[in-house]
Design an enzyme around this catalytic site. Structure first.
Site, PDB file in Angstrom:
ATOM      1  N   SER A   1     -42.086  19.440  51.829  1.00  0.00           N
ATOM      2  CA  SER A   1     -40.875  18.711  51.417  1.00  0.00           C
ATOM      3  C   SER A   1     -40.610  18.926  49.931  1.00  0.00           C
ATOM      4  CB  SER A   1     -41.001  17.215  51.734  1.00  0.00           C
ATOM      5  OG  SER A   1     -42.081  16.639  51.024  1.00  0.00           O
TER       6      SER A   1
ATOM      7  N   ASP B   1     -46.215  16.017  44.067  1.00  0.00           N
ATOM      8  CA  ASP B   1     -45.911  17.250  44.812  1.00  0.00           C
ATOM      9  C   ASP B   1     -44.804  18.053  44.137  1.00  0.00           C
ATOM     10  OD1 ASP B   1     -47.712  16.167  46.545  1.00  0.00           O
ATOM     11  OD2 ASP B   1     -46.435  16.213  48.308  1.00  0.00           O
TER      12      ASP B   1
HETATM   13  N1  LIG Z   1     -38.465  24.707  54.989  1.00  0.00           N
HETATM   14  C1  LIG Z   1     -37.868  23.530  55.193  1.00  0.00           C
HETATM   15  N2  LIG Z   1     -36.585  23.486  55.619  1.00  0.00           N
HETATM   16  C2  LIG Z   1     -35.984  22.289  55.806  1.00  0.00           C
HETATM   17  N3  LIG Z   1     -36.574  21.085  55.617  1.00  0.00           N
HETATM   18  C3  LIG Z   1     -37.830  21.063  55.210  1.00  0.00           C
HETATM   19  C4  LIG Z   1     -38.548  22.278  54.971  1.00  0.00           C
HETATM   20  N4  LIG Z   1     -39.786  21.945  54.581  1.00  0.00           N
HETATM   21  C5  LIG Z   1     -39.841  20.584  54.566  1.00  0.00           C
HETATM   22  N5  LIG Z   1     -38.677  20.044  54.948  1.00  0.00           N
HETATM   23  C6  LIG Z   1     -38.361  18.585  55.032  1.00  0.00           C
HETATM   24  O1  LIG Z   1     -39.545  17.870  54.725  1.00  0.00           O
HETATM   25  C7  LIG Z   1     -39.995  17.064  55.852  1.00  0.00           C
HETATM   26  C8  LIG Z   1     -41.515  17.049  55.913  1.00  0.00           C
HETATM   27  O2  LIG Z   1     -41.986  16.367  54.767  1.00  0.00           O
HETATM   28  P1  LIG Z   1     -43.346  15.562  54.701  1.00  0.00           P
HETATM   29  O3  LIG Z   1     -43.449  14.596  55.827  1.00  0.00           O
HETATM   30  O4  LIG Z   1     -43.456  15.039  53.335  1.00  0.00           O
HETATM   31  O5  LIG Z   1     -44.475  16.680  54.945  1.00  0.00           O
HETATM   32  P2  LIG Z   1     -45.103  17.757  53.943  1.00  0.00           P
HETATM   33  O6  LIG Z   1     -46.524  17.356  53.836  1.00  0.00           O
HETATM   34  O7  LIG Z   1     -44.979  19.074  54.633  1.00  0.00           O
HETATM   35  O8  LIG Z   1     -44.383  17.658  52.654  1.00  0.00           O
HETATM   36  C9  LIG Z   1     -39.320  17.753  57.048  1.00  0.00           C
HETATM   37  O9  LIG Z   1     -39.186  16.858  58.138  1.00  0.00           O
HETATM   38  C10 LIG Z   1     -37.979  18.167  56.455  1.00  0.00           C
HETATM   39  O10 LIG Z   1     -37.106  17.054  56.366  1.00  0.00           O
HETATM   40  C1  LIG Z   2     -49.812  10.869  50.082  1.00  0.00           C
HETATM   41  C2  LIG Z   2     -49.200  11.470  48.824  1.00  0.00           C
HETATM   42  O1  LIG Z   2     -50.087  11.213  47.729  1.00  0.00           O
HETATM   43  C3  LIG Z   2     -49.040  12.992  48.938  1.00  0.00           C
HETATM   44  C4  LIG Z   2     -48.203  13.432  50.107  1.00  0.00           C
HETATM   45  O2  LIG Z   2     -48.172  14.843  50.243  1.00  0.00           O
HETATM   46  P1  LIG Z   2     -47.566  15.547  51.552  1.00  0.00           P
HETATM   47  O3  LIG Z   2     -46.141  15.147  51.692  1.00  0.00           O
HETATM   48  O4  LIG Z   2     -48.380  15.068  52.712  1.00  0.00           O
HETATM   49  O5  LIG Z   2     -47.701  17.017  51.337  1.00  0.00           O
HETATM   50  C5  LIG Z   2     -47.868  10.780  48.560  1.00  0.00           C
HETATM   51  C6  LIG Z   2     -47.309  10.996  47.168  1.00  0.00           C
HETATM   52  O6  LIG Z   2     -48.064  11.330  46.226  1.00  0.00           O
HETATM   53  O7  LIG Z   2     -46.091  10.801  47.007  1.00  0.00           O
HETATM   54 MG   LIG Z   3     -44.021  15.883  51.530  1.00  0.00          MG
END
Ligand SMILES: Nc1ncnc2c1ncn2[C@@H]1O[C@H](COP(=O)(O)OP(=O)(O)O)[C@@H](O)[C@H]1O
Ligand SMILES: C[C@@](O)(CCOP(=O)(O)O)CC(=O)O
Ligand SMILES: [Mg+2]
Length: 379
Positions: free
Chosen positions: A144, A196
């Site tokens: 994200s 992040d």
């Molecule tokens: N390549 C991408 N294209 C579109 N949306 C994305 C992409 N990568 C991440 N996202 C957005 O980020 C969300 C996932 O975020 P999150 O739950 O924080 O997991 P992560 O750990 O991968 O950051 C997806 O559901 C989408 O809304």
């Molecule tokens: C759990 C947390 O520490 C990291 C989250 O990372 P990810 O979206 O799971 O890649 C939340 C934050 O720092 O905002």
């Molecule tokens: Mg994320």
């Protein structure tokens, strides 16, 4: 009209996830897995957004976007701001977003940043925006943030807020990208710490604490195996879960957050002490800290049986492993000591993959958000 390609890296949090939301430090590093956004002019009046990683393709009439943007808060690209409630609900309505559907948030983030950075009043150019990614989505590797950072950067270049010269962004320009990306992360995560988007913007190994200047951290370059449990989870939900546990048992959970802070300090100290200490002793400490941190995260309630299984497989092969990111599934990382034989690492990877998980060996670090090219488009 110009065409741009921008990419930004994912990350692993070595230590400090979740505690960082409560003002504790986190030690995090960029990964060599990236999200890449290509933005170009589109002939005619159709605006296209392709998000193949989440199976979304959108095509809008430019006039529909102009109408939408005329009804939401007015933006200013140089002043990052959060969406007001009316703007968020208007964007939700426009995209038919289902409550709690994380994928829909990617479209809302796009429309919000586009309206605010490019301007929510007046005529818009038809564009084609294609987002590719090496990162698994929703697995703890900061997909994200990589999406938010590369999107903010590509739109800021288009708006002329940051320069379109590769490898030339100043600290100030990167700061603007980072601040807009944080607003995007707010939409996706609810209450992000900002770690992040900071790693994805600046790259490298950093010590991050909310509200403080970023500290690039010196440290031995570590090798890790990343393991994907393939268990889907949402960062937003897991951050809420920790908050619920903290509110319910403050006397139990608060000291755990303090203890997680002490662990981050010890890990950083150890990583910075490699030059003057016995490397074996340092690796022994880092391995123990990984085990302790994994247990701490279980206390916060963000573990998962699949993650315990992965840790057990590592233990059986004499390696140490912890979840990374929000947990509840997603990814874990295994520390690979430099003296571990290739054979031993191969056996580990085989046992992980035979159990149905995906893994890859990688070194950590790498550049932050990057502009790859900008070339004139035929109009
Ligand atoms: N390549 C991408 N294209 C579109 N949306 C994305 C992409 N990568 C991440 N996202 C957005 O980020 C969300 C996932 O975020 P999150 O739950 O924080 O997991 P992560 O750990 O991968 O950051 C997806 O559901 C989408 O809304
Ligand atoms: C759990 C947390 O520490 C990291 C989250 O990372 P990810 O979206 O799971 O890649 C939340 C934050 O720092 O905002
Ligand atoms: Mg994320």
């Amino acid at each position: 009209m110009l065409s741009f390609t921008v990419s930004a890296p994912g990350k692993i949090i070595l230590h400090g996830e979740h505690a960082v939301v409560y003002g504790k430090p986190a030690l995090a590093t960029s990964l060599n897995l990236r999200t890449t956004i290509h933005l170009s002019g589109n002939d005619g009046s159709i605006f296209i957004l392709c998000l193949p990683s989440i199976d979304i393709n959108k095509a809008w009439e430019v006039t529909d976007l102009e109408l939408l943007y005329s009804t939401i808060q007015e933006g200013n690209g140089s002043i990052p701001s959060s969406p007001d409630t009316a703007t968020l609900s208007r964007l939700r309505q426009f995209t038919d977003a289902e409550d709690g559907n994380a994928k829909d948030l990617a479209i809302i983030v796009f429309l919000y940043l586009h309206s605010q950075i490019i301007g929510s009043r007046g005529s818009l150019a038809a564009l084609r925006v294609v987002v590719g990614s090496d990162l698994p989505v929703g697995a703890g590797l900061g997909s994200s943030a990589a999406y938010s950072v590369s999107l903010a950067a590509v739109l800021l270049v288009l708006a002329g807020q940051i320069r379109q010269i590769p490898n030339s962004w100043t600290r100030e320009e990167l700061g603007l990208v980072n601040s807009w990306a944080f607003e995007a992360e707010r939409i996706i995560h609810g209450n992000p710490s900002g770690v992040d988007n900071a790693v994805s913007t600046y790259g490298g190994l950093i010590l991050y604490r909310k509200g403080e200047a970023l500290k690039p951290a010196r440290g031995n370059s570590l090798q890790v195996v990343i393991v994907n449990s393939h268990v889907p989870r949402s960062t937003k939900r897991l951050v809420e879960k920790v908050k619920e546990r903290l509110d319910k048992y403050p006397e139990i959970i608060r000291p755990m957050l303090e203890s997680m802070e002490a662990l981050v300090v010890k890990a950083l100290d150890t990583m910075q002490g490699f030059e003057n200490s016995d490397a074996n002793v340092c690796y022994d400490i880092l391995e123990e800290l990984i085990d302790i941190n994994q247990s701490q995260l279980n206390v916060l309630g963000v573990g998962h049986l699949s993650l315990e299984h992965i840790c057990l497989l590592c233990q059986q092969n004499d390696f140490h492993c912890k979840l990374t990111g929000a947990g509840g599934g997603g990814c874990a990382f295994v520390l690979i000591r430099p003296d571990a034989s290739k054979e031993k690492v191969k056996t580990l990877i085989k046992s992980i993959e035979e159990a149905g998980y995906m893994s890859w060996l990688t070194s950590i670090g790498g550049s932050g958000v990057t502009l790859h090219e900008s070339m004139p488009l035929s109009s």
